[in-house]
Enzyme design. Structure first.
Site, PDB file in Angstrom:
ATOM      1  N   GLU A   6      -6.297 -10.942  -0.948  1.00  0.00           N
ATOM      2  CA  GLU A   6      -7.076 -10.835   0.292  1.00  0.00           C
ATOM      3  C   GLU A   6      -8.567 -10.842  -0.032  1.00  0.00           C
ATOM      4  OE1 GLU A   6      -5.563  -7.557   2.682  1.00  0.00           O
ATOM      5  OE2 GLU A   6      -3.543  -7.872   1.912  1.00  0.00           O
ATOM      6  N   GLU A  32       0.799  -1.231   0.000  1.00  0.00           N
ATOM      7  CA  GLU A  32       0.000   0.000   0.000  1.00  0.00           C
ATOM      8  C   GLU A  32       0.836   1.288   0.000  1.00  0.00           C
ATOM      9  OE1 GLU A  32      -2.749  -0.382   3.246  1.00  0.00           O
ATOM     10  OE2 GLU A  32      -3.492  -2.311   2.542  1.00  0.00           O
TER      11      GLU A  32
END
Length: 471
Positions: free
Chosen positions: A385, A267
């Site tokens: 995820e 991220e």
């Protein structure tokens, strides 16, 4: 997989009793209906929620039908009937017998066809091993680990492999005052799971080496103290390299072959508040908290992390960049630019797309555009995820959840090179196994309910995999 002997299988039982988990039922199976998908804005990250912009509308792929347009019927009976039990089935019947005194009925979970087997020619199928402490981790639930072994051949530690759980502040402070200043690491949070993987033939995605969140602030400060000044660039690069080297070396030396890839950086792209002078919109802060990697090193902290990871990674270990909301146009393009640069330097093997999606957003069309775009880089693609949650825990909502998961898998099959597409999709990971795995956990995006009964999503996926991946 667990295979060789009863003694090894008994280790599942000896892991300990699980915490008391609230009961949640699942609905009956019905025929699949086409989904009218629309785009809705949602905040989704692996641990923290952040604002996102709404992506453009795209045509929707209808993935809930057979290739000839016939609706996919999904019932437990049609995917579990066998004329005779195979050696594999007999094995899992034996494992089931070892849970005769369990508070949970694992009959369906351990006797339905293994999901991983249906897509084995396309990609590995992963599961998240949840937990935020040694006490509440799912490793302590033998039922969880047995069902995970049955249906998945890859796993990810959703929390306990992050730096906040591995860095030892007291030891690091002593190193700063009496040693060479290297950070001190403790592997107590990861060794038990790595050992279980080694014993049971399960591979792991390493998650994650460098992330702005769940990295202790003291790691970036002078003397490893809570209130010290941020260290300079060279000091932080030294600490980064030492941390990556120690962690990767420990895993590779003690558990060779278990961790087959790493999310090296997590991220780092932020279209909203990132550095506008950065070619990939490098994240500078998160919810008002500075990104300490950016503060101490600069935007090239990402490249340096990959440089060190490549230096210490075993030859067959792959390196990934991982992020959420990858389908948003501006973010997608920035991630593309970052990964293109890393590839030109020989530093990256793949892109991880977090899958925090809803039952009707983003559209399958938008996801397909993103995957095809990343496929242009000729890097591996992981859905890292995958988590499709619902607002209400009722039969209708869980049925829609199942339809959505089936749509996703049909799309992935069509996009994957093995299915005639352009994308090299090599792993799809659900970020957990059961809903509400512990008291206080509100997650309802999993394939099994809190008492290990398959939800509609399980049967939808199983039938879809059987239909399109085994044909």
């Amino acid at each position: 997989m667990i295979r060789k002997c009863t003694l090894k299988r008994l280790c599942l039982v000896m892991l300990g009793l699980c915490l008391v988990i609230p009961t949640a039922g699942c609905g009956t199976q019905q025929g699949v209906e086409n989904i009218n998908e629309t785009i809705v804005t949602q905040n989704d990250t692996s641990e923290q929620q952040e604002p996102e912009s709404e992506p453009e509308s795209q045509p929707v792929s209808q993935a809930d039908t057979e290739q000839d347009g016939t609706p996919v019927e999904t019932t437990p009976e049609e995917i579990s009937s066998e004329e005779e039990l195979s050696e594999e089935d007999l094995y899992w019947q034996e494992v089931l017998g070892e849970f005769g005194n369990s508070r949970y009925d694992l009959t369906a979970a351990l006797t339905e066809p293994a999901l991983k087997d249906y897509c084995s020619d396309y990609f590995t199928l992963g599961v998240g091993l949840n937990g935020s402490t040694l006490e509440n981790q799912t490793l302590n639930m033998p039922e969880y680990m047995a069902v995970a072994s049955k249906h998945f051949n890859s796993c990810t530690m959703t929390n306990l492999m992050k730096s906040s759980y591995i860095l030892d502040q007291q030891g690091s402070r002593k190193s700063a005052s009496d040693g060479d200043g290297s950070p001190v690491l403790s592997f107590a949070t990861i060794d038990p799971t790595l050992e279980w993987c080694q014993q049971n033939g399960m591979q792991m995605r390493g998650h994650t080496l460098v992330w702005h969140a769940q990295a202790p602030d003291w790691f970036f400060r002078e003397g490893y103290t809570d209130n010290g000044k941020y260290v300079d660039r060279e000091t932080m690069l030294f600490r980064m390299e030492s941390y990556i080297a120690q962690l990767m070396t420990h895993v590779q030396d003690n558990y060779p072959g278990v961790v087959y890839c790493w999310d090296v950086v997590n991220e780092a792209v932020d279209p909203d508040k990132g550095d506008k002078d950065s070619f990939f919109l490098c994240r500078t802060e998160n919810d008002g908290v500075p990104n300490p990697w950016y503060v101490t090193i600069g935007e090239d902290y990402v490249e340096m992390a990959f440089t060190y990871a490549r230096k210490y990674a075993a030859e067959d270990v792959k390196l990934f960049y991982n992020d959420f909301n990858t389908y948003q146009t501006e973010k997608r393009d920035a991630i593309y630019a970052l990964c293109e640069s890393l590839k030109e330097k020989g530093l990256i093997d793949g892109i991880g797309m977090q899958g925090y999606w809803g039952v009707d957003y983003p559209t399958i069309g938008v996801l397909e555009i993103t995957i095809r775009k990343f496929a242009e880089l000729d890097l591996e693609i992981h859905i890292t995820e995958l988590s499709v949650g619902v607002d209400e825990e009722d039969e209708e909502s869980f049925e829609k959840q199942g339809q959505r998961y089936a749509s996703i898998f049909m799309s992935l099959k069509q996009l994957d090179k093995e299915g005639g597409g352009s994308a090299n999709i090599t792993n799809v990971t659900f970020f957990g196994l059961i809903d509400h795995y512990r008291q206080g956990d509100t997650t309802n995006s999993r394939l099994f309910d809190s008492v290990f009964q398959p939800k509609p999503a399980f049967y939808r996926i199983c039938n879809m995999l059987k239909t399109i991946y085994s044909s």
